[in-house]
Design an enzyme around this catalytic site. Structure first.
Site, short mmCIF file in Angstrom:
data_model
loop_
_atom_site.label_atom_id
_atom_site.label_comp_id
_atom_site.label_asym_id
_atom_site.label_seq_id
_atom_site.Cartn_x
_atom_site.Cartn_y
_atom_site.Cartn_z
N HIS A 254 -19.83 24.77 -1.40
CA HIS A 254 -20.23 24.14 -2.65
C HIS A 254 -19.32 24.59 -3.79
O HIS A 254 -18.77 23.75 -4.54
CB HIS A 254 -21.69 24.50 -2.97
CG HIS A 254 -22.21 23.94 -4.25
ND1 HIS A 254 -22.96 22.79 -4.31
CD2 HIS A 254 -22.07 24.35 -5.54
CE1 HIS A 254 -23.27 22.52 -5.56
NE2 HIS A 254 -22.74 23.47 -6.34
N GLU A 255 -19.14 25.89 -3.93
CA GLU A 255 -18.30 26.40 -5.02
C GLU A 255 -16.83 26.05 -4.82
O GLU A 255 -16.10 25.85 -5.80
CB GLU A 255 -18.48 27.91 -5.16
CG GLU A 255 -19.91 28.35 -5.49
CD GLU A 255 -20.49 27.67 -6.73
OE1 GLU A 255 -19.71 27.28 -7.62
OE2 GLU A 255 -21.73 27.53 -6.79
N HIS A 258 -16.17 22.78 -6.47
CA HIS A 258 -15.87 22.96 -7.90
C HIS A 258 -14.44 23.47 -8.09
O HIS A 258 -13.68 22.97 -8.93
CB HIS A 258 -16.84 23.97 -8.52
CG HIS A 258 -18.21 23.45 -8.77
ND1 HIS A 258 -18.46 22.38 -9.60
CD2 HIS A 258 -19.43 23.89 -8.34
CE1 HIS A 258 -19.77 22.17 -9.66
NE2 HIS A 258 -20.38 23.06 -8.90
#
Length: 489
Positions: A254-255, A258
């Site tokens: 997920h990170e 980003h």
């Protein structure tokens, strides 16, 4: 030099200082000594004072008046500088510095209250944060809607009325899908020993698989996983749970979504107003499509099963179909960040409604815990058992991020649109994912979304990438099809 050149030189220095301020936040979350919290608050306030002075420098208005946009890049930079200049001039310097100081200290108070399961210890601090953000919102709104003014910080141009319509479209189909799934037998859970070092090693491998550039980044541990930085210094954090390796692996992916957005912006945009993600909704679209549509797909799960067995040995599952159901398990739970795809947006809706009530004054801070617990029981059908699973679970309100929560759901909606367009362009995607090959998917996202940074506004960015107007339909259709297949609905 032209007025535009002078303006951009000033903007680059401001962006560089903002990155330094961001590094203070990263340090606070990862390695800062606990005893340094009060001093860090003063440091953050000082940095915010410097940044606010630069962002309200009267010369910016003069440069904007004289500058000419010779191409679309210049036009976009001028748009972003003008927006920031007008916003900053509405907020008094003393208020901006006080918000930075209070929220820096508040984060530590929240963390301790969460660890102690003590809501009362946090409420006076939260009262101060809410009051400051209300004051800021009123200054920004200038008679308009305070929540819209705060939301604009994270999703430029978005309005609460539009979010109401989005959530209204999402809720009925999500609630119906959840009810159908929870009537089915629960998937087989993982079993085995999941050593922390092995989890972190596999999470680093997965970060590389998804295109994270370690020459311009690093992975550390934090209580609440996050991504920090832009351009050539983009850092991510993750966390581990000895009983649940999915927590570490999927938090990392997920990170990395980003981080990939920030790392892949056109190099020429570095330290300029458009050299970063255009909004938190578009940012979240990248993290969610990496984590969910790609990494939780049955095709990728087949590859991941092999790697997890290589690393951990027997995990209690050896069948790809069973493993895919475990990866996509839908079950009752308290924690937003651990929620499945079906229920995640229901968690966001609740926070959105509560923070709007806080900002309008309709909900007193002293009544927040009771309001949270009542709403949670109504939406999810069971009671909150302790504050860390309730109103103390998220860091956002302690650091003043009112208006941030709905961008998570907006990101999910954007991710649904991007996924539909990606599959239309790459019909062989599942075959690639089953081999652990993300290069085609991540290259598509880099070309269609990430490299543009803030060149276009948020909705235009998604519209240009997909070739159609963003809506909730692709996300809902994807969820219903995926979980019908996984749960034999």
């Amino acid at each position: 030099m032209t007025a535009y050149d002078d303006l951009m030189a000033h903007a680059r220095e401001t962006e560089a200082l903002a990155q330094v301020a961001g590094r203070l936040g990263w340090d606070q979350e990862t390695v800062m000594p606990r005893g340094a919290a009060a001093q860090r608050g003063e440091e953050s306030a000082a940095m915010e004072g410097v940044l606010h002075a630069r962002r309200t420098d009267p010369r910016i208005g003069e440069w904007l008046e004289a500058a000419e946009a010779t191409d679309k890049v210049a036009a976009a930079n001028l748009r972003e500088i003008r927006r920031a200049f007008e916003r900053s001039n509405k907020v008094p310097a003393k208020l901006a510095a006080e918000i930075a100081r209070v929220t820096s200290v508040a984060q530590g108070i929240w963390a301790q209250a969460r660890a102690d399961e003590d809501v009362a210890a946090f409420l006076p601090t939260l009262q101060r944060v809410v009051a400051l953000r209300q004051e800021e919102g009123q200054a920004l709104a200038q008679g308009g809607d305070v929540y819209d003014a705060l939301l604009d910080d994270y999703e430029p141009g978005a309005k609460a009325s539009e979010l109401d319509a989005m959530f209204g479209a999402l809720r009925p189909r999500l609630v119906a899908l959840r009810a159908a799934i929870l009537d089915r037998p629960q998937p087989t859970p993982l079993s085995g020993s999941f050593d922390e070092a092995a989890q972190l090693a596999l999470s680093r491998e997965l970060a590389g698989v998804f295109g994270y550039d370690f020459a311009r980044g690093r992975i550390d541990k934090a209580v609440h996983p996050f991504c920090s930085g832009s351009g050539n210094d983009v850092r991510v954090t993750t966390r581990t749970d000895p009983a649940d390796p999915f927590n570490c692996l999927y938090s990392t992916i997920h990170e990395v979504g980003h981080a990939s957005y920030e790392q892949n912006v056109e190099p020429d945009y570095l330290l300029t107003p458009i050299g970063r993600g255009v909004s938190m909704g578009v940012h979240e679209s990248q993290s969610r499509i990496y984590e969910n549509q790609l990494a939780r797909s049955p095709a990728f799960a087949e590859w991941l099963l092999g790697r997890m067995r290589d690393v951990f040995g027997d995990i209690g599952i050896d069948d790809p179909a069973t493993f895919a159901r475990a990866v996509n398990r839908v079950s009752n739970g308290y924690i937003r960040t651990e929620a499945d795809e079906v229920q995640y947006n229901l968690h966001v809706m609740m926070r959105y409604d509560l923070e709007r009530a806080l900002m309008s004054g309709d909900l007193a801070v002293d009544d927040l815990e009771a309001a949270w617990n009542d709403r949670f029981a109504a939406d999810f059908g069971f009671a909150v058992d302790k504050p860390s699973n309730g109103c103390l679970q998220d860091v956002h309100w302690s650091v003043g991020l009112m208006g941030y929560f709905p961008t998570y759901s907006l990101g999910n909606v954007y991710a649904g649109c991007l996924h539909a367009a990606l599959r239309a362009d790459r019909p062989g995607l599942d075959a690639e994912l089953a081999q652990g090959d993300l290069s085609g998917a991540t290259a598509w996202l880099r070309d269609k979304v990430q490299r543009h940074g803030a060149l276009m506004d948020p909705r235009e960015t998604i519209r240009a990438a997909c070739g159609f107007e963003p809506s909730e339909a692709p996300l809902l259709d994807y969820l219903e099809a995926k979980f019908a297949a996984l749960y034999d609905l």
